[in-house]
Scaffold this motif. Sequence first.
Motif, short mmCIF file in Angstrom:
data_model
loop_
_atom_site.label_atom_id
_atom_site.label_comp_id
_atom_site.label_asym_id
_atom_site.label_seq_id
_atom_site.Cartn_x
_atom_site.Cartn_y
_atom_site.Cartn_z
N GLU A 1 0.89 -1.16 0.00
CA GLU A 1 0.00 0.00 0.00
C GLU A 1 0.93 1.21 0.00
O GLU A 1 1.63 1.45 0.97
N ASN B 1 3.17 -5.48 3.17
CA ASN B 1 2.50 -6.66 3.73
C ASN B 1 3.28 -7.90 3.32
O ASN B 1 3.54 -8.11 2.13
N ARG C 1 -0.59 -12.63 6.92
CA ARG C 1 0.36 -11.56 6.64
C ARG C 1 0.59 -10.66 7.85
O ARG C 1 -0.27 -10.52 8.71
N GLU D 1 2.07 -6.55 8.55
CA GLU D 1 2.15 -5.31 7.77
C GLU D 1 3.15 -4.37 8.43
O GLU D 1 3.01 -4.01 9.59
N LYS E 1 4.57 -0.75 8.60
CA LYS E 1 4.00 0.55 8.26
C LYS E 1 5.05 1.58 7.88
O LYS E 1 6.16 1.59 8.43
MG MG Z 1 -2.98 -2.08 5.25
#
Ligand code: MG
Length: 479
Positions: free
Chosen positions: A13, A199, A213, A215, A217
């Motif tokens: 993302e 991820n 998963r 993640e 950040k």
């Molecule tokens: Mg996310």
Amino acid sequence: MSREDYEIVMGLEVHAELSTKTKIFCSCPTEFGGEPNTHCCPVCMAMPGTLPVLNEKVVEYAIKAGIATNCEIARNSKNDRKNYFYPDLPKAYQISQFDMPLCEKGYVEIETEEGKKKIRLTRIHIEEDAGKLNHDEYGRGSLVDLNRAGVPLIEIVSEPDLRTAKEVESYLRKLKSILEYIEVSDCKMQEGSLRADVNVSVRKKGATEFGTRTEMKNMNSFKSIVRAIEYEADRQIDVLENGGKIDQETLRWDDVSGKTFSMRDKEDAQDYRYFPDPDLLAIKMSDEYIEEIRKNLPELPESRKKRYIEEIGLPEYDANLLTASKYLSNLFEGASAICNNPKAVSNWIMTDITKELNERELEPDQIPFTAEQLGNLVVLIDKGTISSSIAKKVLVELFENPKDPMKIVESKGWIQISDEGAIKEVVLKVLQNNVQSVADYKAGKDKALGFLVGQAMKETKGKANPGMLNKMFLEELNK
Ligand code: MG
Ligand code: ADP
Ligand code: ZN
């Protein structure tokens, strides 16, 4: 089982801050930095009774990004409230997009060892950035700076199509390059204008289901992303190999210790209670509006690459490298326009400039000299003012203390010696001092000539015209 029996699966993302002049829902500047809380107004500070108004440029920029990444562009879209509580989010909700993003179902093509690979994009949506917390230097707590609150972002969500850290790096570089080409974001990772949530899951090779998963950040350096993926995949494999299971959790990568730490786990997973923002109008886009944006999109890397191969005759590999970044590509085109010798410019970028960038750990957008200066350097070589070995020294100077190459050459006394008398003097001196090499040459050892030329170069600190040196040595030796 060992590490080789596992496959890593990743999806990203990516958040990119858009380079619109003003914020997404008010007319405050988006400019980075500034004294805390000086780029704010009642709207982005979330004063009661204020109302947001959508900045049309934000929609346009997101659609540009969508077109450049082969997405389907929506005709109907809207903004939704994503509710969560955090001190840098003064409204206690972020205006984002939930089920009707502006762009969906795109892809970005990357080069891998097995050839080209398409990384599918799930969606691109628009949202507002949050403020920033600064730790009070007197240790009394945290201070809120809302300059960044309301800066427009696009979030680009990929499918879990990535399989190696290298693929992740290629994907992110490609995405960055596209956003830079279409001028929707400055993508300055060090300023946080491009950052990724990575991820990661692992599964046994051949398995059909994905693993659980985690993640990581807000990653904003290629180097840390690669390290973090390698660490996290190893950690997950270890857990599984020891009979454990992976918790779906949010992690923070710590660059200093080289480890990931848990920020929050699924137990307190957020329920964002998304709902359409009642203060904003629905977004409706006509075919003509989207077509207009498509028509005005700047030239993309693929098209530049094609031109370099077909019109300039560069090898595909070189064209790939040159167009990998808008900054390299612009440097190439700008310098070529000045010296009219694109092959030489390409050569400089592919070899010496790439080497300097690597050694100095610089990205192409941090190149300190201009295209004009590089073009003028090639002109000096082509005119015979300097030799190519001096040119290499000039290039280092361009990185360290950039100014016009002629000025550098003059102030350093690096102008090439092309005066016959002066060259002859050096040649005779070198011949006199290297009787053995002369004898070797006469006995048929051609290599001795190279040695003699090298000595003459040393004598003149690289300033002698190499063509003239060669010619004159041959004349003398064959006398
Ligand atoms: Mg996310
Ligand atoms: P959220 O917003 O809650 O993080 P999303 O469904 O939007 O969740 O997915 C986030 C990202 O996670 C996407 O980029 C997706 O490709 C990736 N992803 C989903 N499942 C996996 C998995 N099993 N392994 C690795 N990445 C995954
Ligand atoms: Zn404002």
